[in-house]
Design a protein around this motif. Structure first.
Motif, PDB file in Angstrom:
ATOM      1  N   THR A 181       0.845  -1.187   0.000  1.00 45.23           N
ATOM      2  CA  THR A 181       0.000   0.000   0.000  1.00 45.23           C
ATOM      3  C   THR A 181       0.883   1.240   0.000  1.00 45.23           C
ATOM      4  N   GLY A 182       0.504   2.194  -0.826  1.00 45.04           N
ATOM      5  CA  GLY A 182       1.249   3.447  -0.882  1.00 45.04           C
ATOM      6  C   GLY A 182       0.307   4.572  -1.252  1.00 45.04           C
ATOM      7  N   ALA A 183       0.901   5.669  -1.692  1.00 49.52           N
ATOM      8  CA  ALA A 183       0.092   6.840  -2.024  1.00 49.52           C
ATOM      9  C   ALA A 183       0.396   7.294  -3.446  1.00 49.52           C
ATOM     10  N   VAL A 184      -0.609   7.841  -4.075  1.00 41.40           N
ATOM     11  CA  VAL A 184      -0.428   8.485  -5.375  1.00 41.40           C
ATOM     12  C   VAL A 184      -0.831   9.943  -5.200  1.00 41.40           C
ATOM     13  N   MET A 185       0.020  10.849  -5.640  1.00 46.66           N
ATOM     14  CA  MET A 185      -0.322  12.266  -5.580  1.00 46.66           C
ATOM     15  C   MET A 185      -1.279  12.576  -6.724  1.00 46.66           C
ATOM     16  N   VAL A 186      -2.466  13.055  -6.364  1.00 45.12           N
ATOM     17  CA  VAL A 186      -3.489  13.362  -7.360  1.00 45.12           C
ATOM     18  C   VAL A 186      -3.358  14.828  -7.758  1.00 45.12           C
ATOM     19  N   GLU A 219      -3.047  13.442  -1.807  1.00 48.80           N
ATOM     20  CA  GLU A 219      -2.761  12.050  -2.142  1.00 48.80           C
ATOM     21  C   GLU A 219      -3.976  11.148  -1.950  1.00 48.80           C
ATOM     22  N   MET A 220      -3.909   9.974  -2.532  1.00 44.13           N
ATOM     23  CA  MET A 220      -4.913   8.937  -2.271  1.00 44.13           C
ATOM     24  C   MET A 220      -4.170   7.635  -1.978  1.00 44.13           C
ATOM     25  N   THR A 221      -4.816   6.755  -1.212  1.00 45.30           N
ATOM     26  CA  THR A 221      -4.183   5.467  -0.945  1.00 45.30           C
ATOM     27  C   THR A 221      -4.412   4.539  -2.127  1.00 45.30           C
ATOM     28  N   VAL A 222      -3.378   3.774  -2.453  1.00 47.40           N
ATOM     29  CA  VAL A 222      -3.429   2.833  -3.574  1.00 47.40           C
ATOM     30  C   VAL A 222      -2.681   1.573  -3.154  1.00 47.40           C
ATOM     31  N   ARG A 280      -0.894  -1.910  -4.765  1.00 44.59           N
ATOM     32  CA  ARG A 280      -0.476  -2.464  -6.051  1.00 44.59           C
ATOM     33  C   ARG A 280       0.170  -3.831  -5.845  1.00 44.59           C
ATOM     34  N   TYR A 286      -3.274  -1.927  -9.817  1.00 42.53           N
ATOM     35  CA  TYR A 286      -3.164  -0.703  -9.021  1.00 42.53           C
ATOM     36  C   TYR A 286      -4.598  -0.379  -8.637  1.00 42.53           C
ATOM     37  N   GLN A 345      -7.460   1.452  -5.853  1.00 42.93           N
ATOM     38  CA  GLN A 345      -7.679   2.446  -4.807  1.00 42.93           C
ATOM     39  C   GLN A 345      -7.859   1.766  -3.456  1.00 42.93           C
ATOM     40  N   GLY A 346      -7.347   2.359  -2.397  1.00 42.66           N
ATOM     41  CA  GLY A 346      -7.576   1.846  -1.047  1.00 42.66           C
ATOM     42  C   GLY A 346      -6.432   0.984  -0.547  1.00 42.66           C
ATOM     43  N   ARG A 347      -6.702   0.265   0.530  1.00 39.91           N
ATOM     44  CA  ARG A 347      -5.624  -0.439   1.224  1.00 39.91           C
ATOM     45  C   ARG A 347      -5.874  -1.941   1.294  1.00 39.91           C
ATOM     46  N   TYR A 373      -6.852  10.994   0.416  1.00 41.19           N
ATOM     47  CA  TYR A 373      -8.202  10.536   0.094  1.00 41.19           C
ATOM     48  C   TYR A 373      -8.353   9.076   0.487  1.00 41.19           C
ATOM     49  N   PRO A 426       4.799   4.854   0.971  1.00 35.75           N
ATOM     50  CA  PRO A 426       5.669   5.137  -0.170  1.00 35.75           C
ATOM     51  C   PRO A 426       4.855   5.816  -1.266  1.00 35.75           C
ATOM     52  N   PHE A 481       3.851   6.097  -4.911  1.00 40.02           N
ATOM     53  CA  PHE A 481       3.903   5.285  -6.136  1.00 40.02           C
ATOM     54  C   PHE A 481       4.039   6.132  -7.392  1.00 40.02           C
ATOM     55  N   GLY A 482       3.604   7.363  -7.302  1.00 44.91           N
ATOM     56  CA  GLY A 482       3.672   8.210  -8.489  1.00 44.91           C
ATOM     57  C   GLY A 482       2.674   9.339  -8.391  1.00 44.91           C
ATOM     58  N   SER A 513      -0.745  11.225 -10.367  1.00 48.98           N
ATOM     59  CA  SER A 513      -1.823  10.948 -11.318  1.00 48.98           C
ATOM     60  C   SER A 513      -1.773  11.954 -12.459  1.00 48.98           C
ATOM     61  N   ILE A 551      -7.071   4.247 -11.765  1.00 48.68           N
ATOM     62  CA  ILE A 551      -6.726   3.553 -10.522  1.00 48.68           C
ATOM     63  C   ILE A 551      -7.775   3.776  -9.440  1.00 48.68           C
TER      64      ILE A 551
END
Lengths: 140, 363
Positions: free
Chosen positions: A33-38, A53-56, A58, A73, A75-77, B55, B86, B88-89, B91, B254
């Motif tokens: 689980t990590g984060a993606v900057m939206v 960010e949102m939790t993702v 993968r 990939y 969304q969520g944990r 989020y 961490p 991941f990237g 969007s 995603i």
């Protein structure tokens, strides 16, 4: 992959259960689980900015019998959600593609479309027409 | 200078045990489930997500439960958690034009194409306490009635709703948004420095404390840097989030998220060379957080004074350093609340000083 990412955890679990397939696989990347900057855009159409960010979660795996690789990939944990999504992604590239499409993907697509239609109907029911009133200053 | 103290472990453990007990409340009442918080205190969850800048509705609900409903404490928990993730990237920028709108109103055009959708709003309620909720009763949901009403009306078309700003923009009545694709600065990676560009200001405002943003935005309406805003469009709805996946080499969806977007149409600028045009302010926030999105748009506009060639009238809302340095409630509460911690040594030195000054004065 987008559909699998957006599906509810329970919805994918149920659809996966109905598939009744448990292919053997090895992890190429165990679920993490990590984060993606939206990002958004200033004014909706201008230059990008970082919104938050949102939790993702993968993962990546390889099916043992034919070596096909699946990625997820989501969304969520929820790690099992990512695992099922990656398995479905892999199986869609194998001879099981048709059955996965019919038993997992199609029902999930229907559920999402139905949920979307329900939201649209509810919103449509709140459509309003405003009238501007004559204030009377111009009348003698 | 702060001098550390030690000791008190047993008392601290006891205090935390009591806190856990208090958090649970009277055991005769049912335990509050995080799903109940997520579903029934959703707007609190949205605020925690927006200001926690992460989020995840379930985490926001958990944070609210753990914080006993103290939303700033809950935001603190979310901010602390996000530092463990961490990255991941990043969007692709979300496309709010393609939003599935649950609410969409314009205060500038009553006949905005696609119509005005009120959505689930507190607007036009009478703000009377509903005592049936106190009695744990719920007014029966008039679902059948509403469903038939909805079916009777034309559904929201599958086509996305046109942006109100595009209508004005097409006639050049509204200043065009500067476009580009340069990577924006990220204040979670690099400390905020001044002057801060608009991308950094928007990131900071989107996670700013709602109360602070509201009050400063209100100050502009009362005349401290007035910029005459109209709500060109306010929309709340669901957007898809997509990201390019390095191992695949293409972009996939995603997830999706509820966001609130506010576009204001403000007082115009113009010159001999450039005919008069309205200007813009922009607000975009996680969740259904429209008070915050509107406040953000007003502040964004106020902070653009320099770029738009306006005078700095010395209003607080025009001072980027003042606004952005004080907008983050976790920074603010961290510094504010730290003065509760033992400061015995610094106070001792001040005490010594005051005693000496008094003694000298008395001689």
């Amino acid at each position: 992959m987008g559909l699998l990412a957006r599906s509810g955890i329970e919805a994918l679990r149920d659809a996966w259960g109905a598939l009744n397939l448990s292919p053997e696989f090895e992890w190429l990347r165990a679920p993490e689980t990590g984060a993606v900057m939206v990002r958004g855009r200033a004014g909706g159409s201008g230059k990008p900015f970082n919104l938050g960010e949102m939790t993702v979660t993968r993962c990546a795996l390889r099916l043992l019998d034919d070596g096909v690789i699946g990625h997820a990939y989501v969304q969520g944990r929820d790690r099992s959600h990512a695992e099922r999504a990656a398995l479905a992604d892999a199986l869609l590239q194998t001879r099981h593609a048709e059955v996965v499409q019919r038993i997992v993907i199609a029902p999930l697509a229907e559920q999402l479309a139905a949920a979307r239609a329900e939201q649209q109907d509810k919103a449509a029911a709140t459509r309003v027409d405003f009238f501007t009133l004559v204030r009377g200053e111009d009348q003698p | 200078m702060y001098v550390a103290v030690k000791g008190g472990e047993k008392a601290i453990d006891e205090a935390h045990a009591w806190l856990a007990h208090e958090r649970r409340g009277d055991p005769a009442t049912p335990v509050l489930d995080t799903a109940q918080i997520r579903e029934q205190l959703t707007l609190s969850c949205y605020r925690v997500m927006a200001e926690g800048s992460l989020y995840d509705l379930d985490l926001a609900a958990l944070a609210i439960k753990q914080a006993r409903g103290d939303l700033i404490e809950a935001i603190f928990l979310i901010r602390a958690y996000r530092t463990t993730l961490p990255r991941f990237g990043v969007s692709a920028p979300i496309d709010t034009s393609a939003m599935l709108c649950l609410r969409r109103i314009s205060a500038t055009f009553k006949d905005a194409p696609g119509g005005q959708l009120l959505g689930p709003t507190f607007d036009y309620t009478h703000r009377l306490l509903d005592f049936t909720l106190l009695a744990n009763g719920e007014a029966p949901l008039k679902r059948d009635e509403r469903d038939s009403l909805a079916k009777g009306m034309a559904s929201q078309s599958a086509e996305p709703l046109a942006r109100v700003s595009d209508i004005l923009g097409n006639d050049a009545l509204l200043q065009a948004e500067p476009t580009g694709d340069e990577a924006p600065g990220d204040l979670t990676r690099e400390p905020l420095e001044f002057p801060a560009d608009r991308a950094l200001r928007l990131q900071s405002l989107s996670r700013a404390d709602e109360g602070f943003a509201l009050s400063l935005a209100y100050s502009t309406q009362r005349g401290y840097g007035r910029n005459h805003p109209f709500i060109g469009e306010l929309r709340v709805g669901v957007v898809e989030v997509s990201m390019e996946i390095p191992e695949l080499g293409f972009s996939v969806v995603i997830g999706e998220m509820t966001v609130t977007e506010c576009e204001t149409v403000n007082q115009f600028v113009g010159s001999r060379k450039q005919p008069a045009q309205f200007t813009r302010g922009y607000g975009l926030t996680f969740g259904h957080t429209e008070r915050k999105a509107i406040a953000m748009a007003l502040l964004d506009r106020a902070l653009r004074w320099e770029e738009l060639g306006e005078d700095n009238v010395g209003a607080p809302a025009q001072d980027a350093e003042f606004v952005l340095s004080h907008a983050d409630n976790i920074q603010a509460t961290g510094f504010l609340e730290h003065i509760k911690l033992p400061h015995y040594v610094d106070f001792q030195s001040e005490l010594e000083l005051v005693r000496r000054l008094r003694a000298e004065a008395g001689q």
